[in-house]
Design a protein around this motif. Sequence first.
Motif, short mmCIF file in Angstrom:
data_model
loop_
_atom_site.label_atom_id
_atom_site.label_comp_id
_atom_site.label_asym_id
_atom_site.label_seq_id
_atom_site.Cartn_x
_atom_site.Cartn_y
_atom_site.Cartn_z
N LYS A 1 0.86 -1.18 0.00
CA LYS A 1 0.00 0.00 0.00
C LYS A 1 0.89 1.22 0.00
O LYS A 1 1.81 1.33 0.80
CB LYS A 1 -0.89 0.03 1.23
CG LYS A 1 -1.69 1.32 1.34
CD LYS A 1 -2.40 1.44 2.67
CE LYS A 1 -3.03 2.81 2.78
NZ LYS A 1 -3.39 3.16 4.14
N ASP B 1 -7.96 3.40 3.57
CA ASP B 1 -7.96 2.15 4.32
C ASP B 1 -7.74 0.98 3.37
O ASP B 1 -8.03 1.07 2.18
CB ASP B 1 -9.30 1.95 5.02
CG ASP B 1 -9.58 3.02 6.05
OD1 ASP B 1 -8.65 3.40 6.77
OD2 ASP B 1 -10.74 3.48 6.13
N THR B 2 -7.25 -0.11 3.92
CA THR B 2 -7.12 -1.33 3.14
C THR B 2 -8.28 -2.25 3.47
O THR B 2 -8.88 -2.18 4.54
CB THR B 2 -5.80 -2.07 3.45
OG1 THR B 2 -5.78 -2.43 4.82
CG2 THR B 2 -4.60 -1.20 3.12
N HIS B 3 -8.63 -3.09 2.52
CA HIS B 3 -9.59 -4.16 2.77
C HIS B 3 -8.95 -5.44 2.27
O HIS B 3 -8.59 -5.57 1.11
CB HIS B 3 -10.96 -3.90 2.13
CG HIS B 3 -10.92 -3.52 0.69
ND1 HIS B 3 -11.00 -4.44 -0.31
CD2 HIS B 3 -10.79 -2.33 0.08
CE1 HIS B 3 -10.92 -3.83 -1.49
NE2 HIS B 3 -10.80 -2.54 -1.27
N GLU B 4 -8.74 -6.35 3.22
CA GLU B 4 -8.00 -7.57 2.93
C GLU B 4 -8.78 -8.78 3.43
O GLU B 4 -9.23 -8.79 4.56
CB GLU B 4 -6.65 -7.53 3.64
CG GLU B 4 -5.84 -6.27 3.36
CD GLU B 4 -4.67 -6.09 4.30
OE1 GLU B 4 -3.94 -7.07 4.50
OE2 GLU B 4 -4.51 -4.99 4.83
N VAL B 5 -8.93 -9.76 2.56
CA VAL B 5 -9.59 -11.01 2.93
C VAL B 5 -8.80 -12.14 2.30
O VAL B 5 -8.47 -12.09 1.12
CB VAL B 5 -11.05 -11.06 2.42
CG1 VAL B 5 -11.67 -12.42 2.69
CG2 VAL B 5 -11.88 -9.95 3.01
N ARG C 1 -9.00 -11.27 -1.41
CA ARG C 1 -9.22 -9.86 -1.74
C ARG C 1 -8.12 -9.03 -1.10
O ARG C 1 -7.68 -9.31 0.01
CB ARG C 1 -10.56 -9.35 -1.20
CG ARG C 1 -11.77 -9.94 -1.85
CD ARG C 1 -13.04 -9.32 -1.25
NE ARG C 1 -14.23 -9.95 -1.75
CZ ARG C 1 -14.95 -9.49 -2.76
NH1 ARG C 1 -14.60 -8.39 -3.38
NH2 ARG C 1 -16.03 -10.13 -3.14
N ALA C 2 -7.71 -7.99 -1.80
CA ALA C 2 -6.73 -7.06 -1.25
C ALA C 2 -6.83 -5.77 -2.05
O ALA C 2 -6.64 -5.78 -3.26
CB ALA C 2 -5.32 -7.63 -1.33
N CYS D 1 -7.54 -1.08 -1.66
CA CYS D 1 -7.53 0.15 -0.87
C CYS D 1 -8.76 0.98 -1.17
O CYS D 1 -9.33 0.91 -2.25
CB CYS D 1 -6.31 1.00 -1.24
SG CYS D 1 -4.74 0.30 -0.76
N ASN D 2 -9.12 1.81 -0.20
CA ASN D 2 -10.15 2.83 -0.35
C ASN D 2 -9.49 4.18 -0.14
O ASN D 2 -8.47 4.29 0.54
CB ASN D 2 -11.25 2.66 0.71
CG ASN D 2 -12.00 1.35 0.55
OD1 ASN D 2 -12.19 0.88 -0.54
ND2 ASN D 2 -12.40 0.77 1.67
N CYS E 1 -2.83 0.51 -4.02
CA CYS E 1 -2.47 -0.82 -3.53
C CYS E 1 -2.16 -1.74 -4.69
O CYS E 1 -2.71 -1.59 -5.78
CB CYS E 1 -3.62 -1.43 -2.73
SG CYS E 1 -3.92 -0.62 -1.17
#
Length: 127
Positions: A72, A78-82, A93-94, A96-97, A102
């Motif tokens: 990032k 923010d990051t969203h990671e799954v 999933r990976a 950024c917002n 990212c």
Amino acid sequence: MFTRRRVVPALLALVVAVLVPLTGCANAAGAEPEDKTFKFTGKSLNVKSHGIPTDLVPADRKDVKVTRWFDKDGRIGDTHEVWELQGDVLELRAGCNGLANCDAKFRVEVPQGVAVLRDGRETDLKG
């Protein structure tokens, strides 16, 4: 004389000029790898990677090993990671917002003999 038609675009350009240097260019190739291992006893695995580059490789193992490279760049966002396995679905999933950049990639090692789907379609275990 300043008019609304001139002020609004000028303010927008100023905001962009100030915020763009806060973001950079993320590069997963330079990121530190992270690993997760999942117990797996199924006959098929559906890997949902949502457009993220993902190498699927057969391996001499009984579990599923996922390696992730995630970078990032940017201060705002923010990051969203799954990365989780539920039943026979591996969700990856990976992203950024906000004003962040990212980049991510995955490598999934699958037990030999397991039928693998990529986003619900058959695959031959190549990236």
